[in-house]
Structures are given as structure tokens and as C-alpha cells.
Design a protein around this motif. Sequence first.
Motif, mmCIF file in Angstrom:
data_model
loop_
_atom_site.group_PDB
_atom_site.id
_atom_site.type_symbol
_atom_site.label_atom_id
_atom_site.label_comp_id
_atom_site.label_asym_id
_atom_site.label_seq_id
_atom_site.Cartn_x
_atom_site.Cartn_y
_atom_site.Cartn_z
ATOM 1 N N ARG A 127 -56.847 -17.575 -14.674
ATOM 2 C CA ARG A 127 -56.221 -16.538 -13.844
ATOM 3 C C ARG A 127 -57.156 -15.341 -13.669
ATOM 4 O O ARG A 127 -57.312 -14.813 -12.579
ATOM 5 C CB ARG A 127 -54.891 -16.108 -14.477
ATOM 6 C CG ARG A 127 -54.032 -15.325 -13.529
ATOM 7 C CD ARG A 127 -52.626 -15.072 -14.051
ATOM 8 N NE ARG A 127 -52.623 -14.180 -15.192
ATOM 9 C CZ ARG A 127 -52.334 -14.531 -16.451
ATOM 10 N NH1 ARG A 127 -52.028 -15.779 -16.719
ATOM 11 N NH2 ARG A 127 -52.348 -13.662 -17.420
ATOM 12 N N PHE A 139 -60.159 -15.754 -11.175
ATOM 13 C CA PHE A 139 -59.845 -15.562 -9.765
ATOM 14 C C PHE A 139 -59.454 -14.123 -9.465
ATOM 15 O O PHE A 139 -59.294 -13.759 -8.313
ATOM 16 C CB PHE A 139 -58.696 -16.481 -9.331
ATOM 17 C CG PHE A 139 -59.095 -17.909 -9.173
ATOM 18 C CD1 PHE A 139 -59.973 -18.288 -8.174
ATOM 19 C CD2 PHE A 139 -58.585 -18.874 -10.008
ATOM 20 C CE1 PHE A 139 -60.333 -19.613 -8.010
ATOM 21 C CE2 PHE A 139 -58.940 -20.208 -9.853
ATOM 22 C CZ PHE A 139 -59.816 -20.579 -8.853
ATOM 23 N N CYS A 181 -63.596 -11.491 -11.415
ATOM 24 C CA CYS A 181 -64.297 -12.182 -10.332
ATOM 25 C C CYS A 181 -65.346 -11.285 -9.675
ATOM 26 O O CYS A 181 -65.077 -10.135 -9.335
ATOM 27 C CB CYS A 181 -63.289 -12.639 -9.288
ATOM 28 S SG CYS A 181 -64.025 -13.638 -8.006
ATOM 29 N N LEU A 212 -64.922 -18.922 -3.981
ATOM 30 C CA LEU A 212 -63.665 -19.306 -4.622
ATOM 31 C C LEU A 212 -62.963 -20.391 -3.820
ATOM 32 O O LEU A 212 -62.802 -20.262 -2.614
ATOM 33 C CB LEU A 212 -62.720 -18.108 -4.730
ATOM 34 C CG LEU A 212 -63.249 -16.843 -5.393
ATOM 35 C CD1 LEU A 212 -62.191 -15.746 -5.342
ATOM 36 C CD2 LEU A 212 -63.666 -17.116 -6.824
ATOM 37 N N LEU A 267 -59.460 -21.401 -4.226
ATOM 38 C CA LEU A 267 -58.248 -21.003 -4.940
ATOM 39 C C LEU A 267 -57.028 -21.685 -4.338
ATOM 40 O O LEU A 267 -56.857 -21.696 -3.125
ATOM 41 C CB LEU A 267 -58.080 -19.481 -4.852
ATOM 42 C CG LEU A 267 -56.765 -18.890 -5.337
ATOM 43 C CD1 LEU A 267 -56.605 -19.122 -6.829
ATOM 44 C CD2 LEU A 267 -56.710 -17.409 -5.035
ATOM 45 N N SER A 298 -52.988 -21.342 -5.470
ATOM 46 C CA SER A 298 -52.123 -20.640 -6.418
ATOM 47 C C SER A 298 -51.278 -21.581 -7.265
ATOM 48 O O SER A 298 -50.869 -21.224 -8.361
ATOM 49 C CB SER A 298 -51.219 -19.663 -5.667
ATOM 50 O OG SER A 298 -50.398 -20.370 -4.753
ATOM 51 N N ALA A 330 -59.146 -24.217 -13.664
ATOM 52 C CA ALA A 330 -60.304 -23.925 -12.815
ATOM 53 C C ALA A 330 -61.578 -24.286 -13.566
ATOM 54 O O ALA A 330 -61.571 -24.490 -14.778
ATOM 55 C CB ALA A 330 -60.330 -22.449 -12.431
ATOM 56 N N ALA A 380 -60.562 -24.254 -8.216
ATOM 57 C CA ALA A 380 -59.256 -24.635 -8.756
ATOM 58 C C ALA A 380 -59.226 -26.142 -8.964
ATOM 59 O O ALA A 380 -59.718 -26.899 -8.121
ATOM 60 C CB ALA A 380 -58.141 -24.205 -7.817
#
Length: 151
Positions: free
Chosen positions: A92, A95, A99, A105, A107, A109, A114, A132
Motif C-alpha cells: 500500500r 503505491f 512512491c 505504476l 496499480l 486497487s 505488488a 500490482a
Amino acid sequence: MPIYRERLSVPVSWWIIAVALVVTLFAIVTVPVGMFAGTLVGGVAALILVLWFVQYGAARVVVDGERLQAGRAVIGRAFLGKVEALTGDDARHAFGRDCDPKAYLLLRSYVKGAVRVEITDPRDPAPYWVIATRHPDRLAAALTGHSVARS
């Protein structure tokens, strides 16, 4: 031949929520305006949601002997440095607060894990990629050439 392949498709819960939304829109429009309008609004909403979910969930992570593909980005494995599997708060924060703004990225959600991959290509402005993945240990192992037992 891929060493690792994953599609970051949207979870079933999103589809259930989308169905509830479409049914609600249908009912809200049908009662005051009529069946045709309700069907039209519900159909358009369903089409938009299906197209969006399919497009958003089409992101793939693929590792083969020569390259890493994360979404639309592709890089040769020769330019990969340190690889770190991330879970929980580490994922978490990777990201979010930890970061680098120049990092690439991928990503989603709804994906809790990751992998952070250092980029050693001097021409690449991204210092690292954060990708991710539902299987951080397997992806990290595929990138480093190690094996991980499947759970």
C-alpha cells in the motif's frame, strides 16, 4: 514461452455491484418514464460498465526469458535490478506515500500485492516499477530466476 503470466481482471464483487447498479437505474427510469426508457438507460449503463471492466481488467503482467511486460509498458530483463515482493502495508505504501513520482505504476486497487522492480536502464526516467499482482512471491521469483512453491 512465458515464465509468468497474470491478468489483473476485476473481481466478481465488482460485477455484482454493476448488476445491482444497472437494475437500480432500470427501475428508477422505468417507473416514471416507461419500459422503453428504462431498458434504454439500463442497457447503455450495462454496456458502458462491461466495456470499462473488460478494458480496465485487461492489464497483463507477463515475464518471459527476454522481457517484462506490465500493462502497456515493456522492458528487457537485462535492465532489471533488485526485485522486491510487497504485501500488506508495504504494498500500500509503495503505491502511496513511499512512491517516487517518476516511478512507473501498474496499480489495481482490488489487487493487494505488488512487486517493486529497480530499473537500471540509464535512458529510462523511471527509477523503478511497482506492479500490482495477486502473487508477489511468484512474480518476484520469475523475475529473479528462482522457483517458489505454488500455494
